[in-house]
Design a protein around this motif. Structure first.
Motif, PDB file in Angstrom:
ATOM      1  N   SER A  41       0.827  -1.213   0.000  1.00  0.00           N
ATOM      2  CA  SER A  41       0.000   0.000   0.000  1.00  0.00           C
ATOM      3  C   SER A  41       0.857   1.257   0.000  1.00  0.00           C
ATOM      4  O   SER A  41       0.521   2.249  -0.664  1.00  0.00           O
ATOM      5  CB  SER A  41      -0.935   0.005   1.217  1.00  0.00           C
ATOM      6  OG  SER A  41      -1.920  -0.999   1.096  1.00  0.00           O
ATOM      7  N   LEU A  44       1.962   1.951  -3.561  1.00  0.00           N
ATOM      8  CA  LEU A  44       0.907   2.520  -4.394  1.00  0.00           C
ATOM      9  C   LEU A  44       0.613   3.966  -4.004  1.00  0.00           C
ATOM     10  O   LEU A  44       0.391   4.814  -4.871  1.00  0.00           O
ATOM     11  CB  LEU A  44      -0.367   1.679  -4.284  1.00  0.00           C
ATOM     12  CG  LEU A  44      -0.299   0.245  -4.802  1.00  0.00           C
ATOM     13  CD1 LEU A  44      -1.695  -0.369  -4.860  1.00  0.00           C
ATOM     14  CD2 LEU A  44       0.371   0.141  -6.157  1.00  0.00           C
ATOM     15  N   ASP A 162      -5.879  -0.482  -4.723  1.00  0.00           N
ATOM     16  CA  ASP A 162      -5.258  -1.019  -3.517  1.00  0.00           C
ATOM     17  C   ASP A 162      -6.234  -1.988  -2.860  1.00  0.00           C
ATOM     18  O   ASP A 162      -7.238  -1.580  -2.284  1.00  0.00           O
ATOM     19  CB  ASP A 162      -4.912   0.125  -2.554  1.00  0.00           C
ATOM     20  CG  ASP A 162      -4.007  -0.333  -1.421  1.00  0.00           C
ATOM     21  OD1 ASP A 162      -3.726  -1.546  -1.320  1.00  0.00           O
ATOM     22  OD2 ASP A 162      -3.570   0.527  -0.637  1.00  0.00           O
ATOM     23  N   ALA A 190      -2.653  -3.942  -5.839  1.00  0.00           N
ATOM     24  CA  ALA A 190      -2.155  -4.733  -4.716  1.00  0.00           C
ATOM     25  C   ALA A 190      -3.196  -5.790  -4.384  1.00  0.00           C
ATOM     26  O   ALA A 190      -4.390  -5.489  -4.324  1.00  0.00           O
ATOM     27  CB  ALA A 190      -1.896  -3.843  -3.502  1.00  0.00           C
TER      28      ALA A 190
END
Length: 249
Positions: A41, A44, A162, A190
């Motif tokens: 995370s 991103l 995400d 992700a």
């Protein structure tokens, strides 16, 4: 289309990313996997500029994304972040309409093209009947689908997500990732579910401890040894009908 070059990020107390790199080519569906705390995370968030890296660069369509204005970035890149708290209530339609702002001039109101894009995006995620519903009244899974519709309404070539399957049941997970896979968009996401990564990703990047561990096609990377190294559990990984299956012990 997107190149992340040696991104370093940390706080005063700890360094979280230690020179992470990745590349996403046009039309690819690329996943970032790794255990909790691996930096997925955080990586991103550096890419879509919620966080600012200490070093490195992010190149989007040949230009430094870190030097783009917010509008320039929004014209090229849509984002579905993990769900946060909403301070004000909006209808579902209004939330999706927010995805159209990069196409509007200051104070310009929604036109018919915008309204049709909102309806079409909601239809793609199966939420068209909830156009007038309060966003805050929705379940977690419904909110997630609305946020994906907002990204689709933005009509960018690339979407970053995400953990897009958070809060979704198994059927909705498959439908959502199938939609993204077949959307024609370039996707970077992700994922925490290795089975979903194996099924939908063209390539995956594996993070561990804020470092690139390995990258490549899922069939080449996902193994019993990798599962053990990342998650400290035993699993049997096997190929059947050109699909990867993972049997956790």
């Amino acid at each position: 289309m997107l190149k992340v070059e040696n991104i370093v990020y940390g706080t005063k107390q700890i360094e979280i990313l230690h020179g992470v790199s990745l590349e996403v080519k046009k039309g690819e569906f690329v996943g970032v996997i790794g255990p909790n705390g691996s930096g997925k995370s955080t990586l991103l968030k550096n890419i879509y500029r919620m966080l600012t890296p200490k070093a490195g660069d992010i190149i989007l369509d040949g230009k430094s994304l870190l030097k783009m204005s917010n509008r320039q970035m929004a014209e090229r890149l849509a984002v579905v972040a993990q769900e946060g708290e909403a301070n004000f209530d909006f209808t579902v339609g209004e939330v999706v309409q927010m995805g159209r702002y990069p196409k509007k001039r200051l104070m310009e109101t929604a036109n018919e093209e915008d309204k049709e894009a909102v309806k079409a995006s909601l239809a793609m995620v199966g939420m068209e009947k909830l156009l007038e519903r309060s966003f805050l009244s929705l379940s977690g899974g419904e909110k997630q689908r609305v946020l994906i519709a907002r990204a689709l309404a933005q009509e960018t070539e690339m979407i970053i997500l995400d953990e897009p399957t958070n809060h979704l049941d198994i059927g909705s997970q498959i439908k959502t990732l199938s939609l993204l896979k077949n959307s024609g968009k370039t996707v970077l996401t992700a994922l925490h579910d290795l089975s979903l990564a194996a099924r939908f990703c063209d390539r995956i990047y594996v993070l561990k401890g804020g470092n690139n561990l390995c990258d490549g096609k899922p069939a080449e990377l996902i193994s019993s040894e990798l599962v053990k190294e990342l998650y400290q559990i035993d699993a049997e990984v096997f190929l059947r009908d050109e699909k990867i299956y993972i049997d956790y012990k």
